[in-house]
Structures are given as C-alpha cells and as structure tokens.
Write an enzyme that holds these catalytic residues in place. Structure first.
Site, mmCIF file in Angstrom:
data_model
loop_
_atom_site.group_PDB
_atom_site.id
_atom_site.type_symbol
_atom_site.label_atom_id
_atom_site.label_comp_id
_atom_site.label_asym_id
_atom_site.label_seq_id
_atom_site.Cartn_x
_atom_site.Cartn_y
_atom_site.Cartn_z
ATOM 1 N N THR A 3 0.860 -1.184 0.000
ATOM 2 C CA THR A 3 0.000 0.000 0.000
ATOM 3 C C THR A 3 0.896 1.233 0.000
ATOM 4 O O THR A 3 1.961 1.236 0.618
ATOM 5 C CB THR A 3 -0.929 0.001 1.225
ATOM 6 N N VAL A 20 0.910 4.513 1.189
ATOM 7 C CA VAL A 20 1.270 5.279 2.389
ATOM 8 C C VAL A 20 2.167 4.448 3.299
ATOM 9 O O VAL A 20 3.171 4.929 3.830
ATOM 10 C CB VAL A 20 0.008 5.752 3.138
ATOM 11 N N CYS A 21 1.830 3.170 3.461
ATOM 12 C CA CYS A 21 2.624 2.278 4.324
ATOM 13 C C CYS A 21 4.052 2.135 3.815
ATOM 14 O O CYS A 21 5.000 2.051 4.605
ATOM 15 C CB CYS A 21 1.975 0.901 4.391
ATOM 16 N N THR A 22 4.206 2.076 2.509
ATOM 17 C CA THR A 22 5.540 1.947 1.930
ATOM 18 C C THR A 22 6.415 3.123 2.327
ATOM 19 O O THR A 22 7.573 2.960 2.719
ATOM 20 C CB THR A 22 5.441 1.843 0.394
#
Length: 248
Positions: free
Chosen positions: A74, A76-78
């Site tokens: 995902t 944002v998580c990256t």
C-alpha cells in the site's frame, strides 16, 4: 417453509463458528485487554520477517515502538516503513527497538521490503522486523481496528488502522497514537515523544508544547520552589503552577 429455515440455521452456524475458530484462535471480543497508558503491553508469539518472536522477549530491557499497517504493497505504508528504517540509527541511540505489523504473511512482507529498499531507503537494507499478523490476532488485542470493523470482526475483510504504541522496558504502554488509513504518520513526532518520555523518566520534568531536545522544560507543580531550586538550580516562574528551567 419454517422447517427449511431451521435446517439452514443448523447447517450454517457451525460453519461460521469453525471459521471464527480458525481466524481468531485465541481471541474473544469480550476478553480484549483495555489498552491505556500504563497498561502492560499484551504479549504474543508470532512469525515475523526476522523469524518467530516472543514480543516481550524481543523488547528485553529496551524501549519499543510497535506500529501497524492496513496491508502490504500500500502506498502510504511503503513511505512510512521506509522512513522508519532510515531513522533506525536514531532510535538505536535511544535504546528503542522498532517493529512493524501488517496483515499479510512473511513471504509477502519480504517481497514488499524489496520495494521499500528500492523506492524509499535507496538501497539501504531494511532495518527491523515486520509482524505477519494474517489472523489479525495482534491487531485485535491492541485494538488496531475501527469501531465498525470491531463490531463485525467475524465476517468480511478487516484492515488495521495506523496505530502506534511506545512501550517502555517494564512493558508498559507509555504513548498511543491512532491515525486513519488515509493519513501517514510523522516519524519525527514519534522520535520527539520518545525523547520527552525518556527525559521525563530520568529528570522528573514535563515538556511543553512542541518541545524538542535542548529546549527549556517544565517543573511539575508537585515540586516545591525549594525542592526545584535544589534539584534544578535557576528557574523562571510564569505562574505559580508554570515554571520553566534549563537542564544542565
């Protein structure tokens, strides 16, 4: 018609219960710990990208930051995981262990880490474990779900919110932050609050709004002027309950 309805209910209910048993093998909604500041961080044993860990043993005599992600790959998580990895040397200086969580398996995490190293850490090796919480058990124990998902955790897809827990060496929860899935975290703020918590424990002070390392701190109202003078030396009184000092 009534007999058919009854028959359906007898067939379907055991299947649902069996599904719940597989997904939440040691979790019951009514038994969920209350996660508050001062609570003991719930322990768990789980697979991670660094192998199987016992969470309390992983913390050891250090501080820890546990933070969750809705899913692998995902956007944002990256960015978040890469930023935490780049800041790991700063957390190391403060005796803080980092550990992430996502709801996919270890193989998926390892593939995702390759992307993170490529696009965020610029080739630098990713620096800490990611928990494989495919059953969502850790997410539920730490209340990392929305209100609606918690009500319906026996059915459908449940994504974890962006939760952050700062945990001290005594395994106590010292700070919690919860973000919606759409909003990335501020890594500098998490590092700042670790500094504030550790300084408060060490020197018996409080930190004002937007405080950063090296700025004046607040003397708690429970400390008398005489004791403050002995402990801190000079201080500035703005109000009887608001006194600033420079730590030496």
């Amino acid at each position: 018609m009534m007999s058919r309805t009854i028959l359906r209910s007898k067939v379907i209910v055991p299947r649902v219960n069996a599904l719940v048993g597989r997904r939440f093998y040691s979790f019951k909604q009514e038994d969920q710990p209350r996660i508050r500041i001062g609570s003991t961080a719930p322990n768990f044993v789980v697979n991670t990208t660094a192998g199987k860990i016992d969470f309390h043993e992983y913390i050891g005599d250090k501080w820890a930051v546990l933070f969750s992600h809705p899913a692998d790959f995902t956007p944002v998580c990256t960015t978040e995981l890469g930023a935490f990895s780049k800041l790991k040397p700063e957390f190391d200086k403060r005796g803080v262990k980092l550990i992430g969580l996502s709801t996919e398996g270890v193989d998926s995490h390892n593939q995702w880490i390759k992307d993170i190293e490529e696009v965020v850490t610029e080739g630098e090796k990713f620096g800490f474990p990611i928990i494989a919480d495919s059953t969502k058990e850790v997410a539920y124990k730490y209340d990392m779900v929305t209100e609606e998902d918690f009500k319906n955790l026996e059915s459908g897809m449940v994504a974890t919110v962006r939760a952050v827990f700062v945990i001290d060496p005594a395994k106590k929860i010292r700070l919690t932050l919860t973000y919606p899935a759409s909003t990335g975290r501020n890594t500098a703020e998490i590092l700042r609050v670790v500094d504030a918590l550790q300084l408060s424990d060490k020197r018996g002070i409080a930190t004002p709004v937007d405080w950063t390392e090296g700025q004046d701190v607040i003397i708690p109202p429970t400390v008398s002027n005489e004791a403050a003078k002995e402990k801190f030396g000079d201080f500035k009184t703005v109000k009887p309950y608001l006194r600033y000092t420079t730590l030496k």
